[in-house]
Design an enzyme around this catalytic site. Structure first.
Site, PDB file in Angstrom:
ATOM      1  N   SER A 101       0.843  -1.201   0.000  1.00  0.00           N
ATOM      2  CA  SER A 101       0.000   0.000   0.000  1.00  0.00           C
ATOM      3  C   SER A 101       0.881   1.256   0.000  1.00  0.00           C
ATOM      4  CB  SER A 101      -0.953  -0.043   1.191  1.00  0.00           C
ATOM      5  OG  SER A 101      -1.944   0.938   1.091  1.00  0.00           O
ATOM      6  N   ASP A 198     -10.084  -5.075  -4.064  1.00  0.00           N
ATOM      7  CA  ASP A 198      -9.467  -4.068  -3.197  1.00  0.00           C
ATOM      8  C   ASP A 198     -10.326  -2.809  -3.213  1.00  0.00           C
ATOM      9  OD1 ASP A 198      -7.827  -2.091  -2.028  1.00  0.00           O
ATOM     10  OD2 ASP A 198      -6.006  -3.039  -2.780  1.00  0.00           O
ATOM     11  N   HIS A 228      -7.634  -5.593  -0.057  1.00  0.00           N
ATOM     12  CA  HIS A 228      -6.468  -4.738   0.158  1.00  0.00           C
ATOM     13  C   HIS A 228      -5.445  -5.373   1.093  1.00  0.00           C
ATOM     14  CE1 HIS A 228      -4.260  -1.013  -0.078  1.00  0.00           C
ATOM     15  NE2 HIS A 228      -4.253  -0.888   1.239  1.00  0.00           N
TER      16      HIS A 228
END
Length: 249
Positions: A101, A198, A228
Site C-alpha cells: 500500500s 481491493d 487490500h
C-alpha cells in the site's frame, strides 16, 4: 514475541525494527499507512526469509507501531526519510524492496533516492500519490476548507474503530513527493500484485503505475477476489513467488 531493537535517526526519531541476518540481496518490508511491522505479511515474510537464509528487515515508521512520535505529526517525506535511514544503517549491499500500500509509494521514493541499493521491487496493492489522487480528490469542498483552515480533519477507517487524522501537512508534503507526474526510471525488475476486490486501491492505480514506470522487466498480477490486505495464504504465496523471481536461485 521478541522485543524490537531501536535505531535513532538524524531527525531525532526512534525507529523500532527486527532484523534477520542472512544472505543477500536482503529483503526489506515497507508497511502501509497506519500499519506496523507486526502485520501478517511482515511476519510471514520474515519467517519465509529466515527459512531461506535470506537477510530480512521489517521496521515501524515514526508514529507507527513501536516507534517514537505521534502518527498525526508525520507525513510521506518523514516516513521515506525513516526508510532511507533504516536501509542505510541496518542493511548491507543490494536490497529487494517489498512495499505494501503506502509502502509501495515509499519504495518508489527509495528507488529514486538510493538507486545503487535497490535491485528489485515488489508492490502489494501499491498506492503511489494516494494523498493527492485518493484522499484530496475525494474530499468534499467542506472537508478541503476545513483541512486548510483547521490543519486537520478526521475520516473513518475501515480497519480500526478510531478514525484517521488527515493533516494539511500530510497533504502538502504528499504533493512534494509525487512519483506519477514525472518520469520514473526503475532499472531493475518490478513485480506488482493487485486484488480486484481491493476497496482502497483501485485496479486502475496499478495499471497507471505499470504504464508510467520506465522499466524493462515489469509485470502486474491481478488476483480475482483479493482485497487490500492481500494476506490470505494464496496471496502470501504469490508474494513469496514475486520476491523469489528477483533473488538469485
Amino acid at each position: 514475541m521478541t522485543a524490537p531493537a531501536y535505531l535513532d535517526t538524524p531527525q531525532g526519531r526512534r525507529l523500532a525494527y527486527h532484523r534477520t541476518d542472512g544472505a543477500g540481496p536482503g529483503v526489506v518490508f515497507l508497511g502501509g499507512f497506519m500499519s506496523d511491522m507486526t502485520g501478517t505479511k511482515a511476519q510471514h515474510l520474515e519467517a519465509w526469509a529466515r527459512a531461506r537464509g535470506q537477510a530480512f528487515l521489517r521496521f515501524d515508521y515514526s508514529g507507527h507501531g513501536q516507534s517514537s512520535g505521534a502518527f498525526a505529526e508525520g507525513c510521506i517525506g518523514d516516513w521515506a526519510q525513516d526508510a532511507e535511514t533504516a536501509i542505510t544503517a541496518l542493511t548491507d549491499g543490494p536490497q529487494v524492496l517489498v512495499g505494501s500500500s503506502m509502502g509501495g509509494w515509499i519504495a518508489l521514493l527509495l528507488a529514486r533516492a538510493l538507486p545503487e541499493r535497490v535491485v528489485g521491487l515488489v508492490g502489494i496493492a501499491a498506492a503511489p500519490d494516494f494523498t493527492e489522487d485518493s484522499m484530496w480528490a475525494s474530499f468534499t469542498e467542506d472537508q478541503r476548507a476545513a483541512i486548510m483552515s483547521d490543519g486537520r480533519i478526521e475520516i473513518p477507517s475501515g480497519y480500526d474503530d478510531s478514525p484517521y487524522t488527515i493533516t494539511r501537512r500530510l497533504i502538502e508534503d504528499g504533493r512534494e513527493n509525487l512519483v506519477l507526474r514525472d518520469p520514473l526510471r526503475l532499472p531493475f525488475p518490478v513485480r506488482l500484485l493487485q486484488g480486484n476486490a481491493d476497496e482502497d486501491v483501485e485496479v486502475a492505480t496499478a495499471l497507471r503505475l505499470l504504464d508510467h514506470i520506465d522499466c524493462a522487466d515489469a509485470r502486474l498480477t491481478l488476483v480475482k477476489g483479493a482485497d487490500h490486505r492481500f494476506s490470505e495464504p494464496d496471496n502470501l504465496a504469490l508474494v513469496e513467488q514475486a520476491i523469489s523471481e528477483l533473488l538469485p536461485a
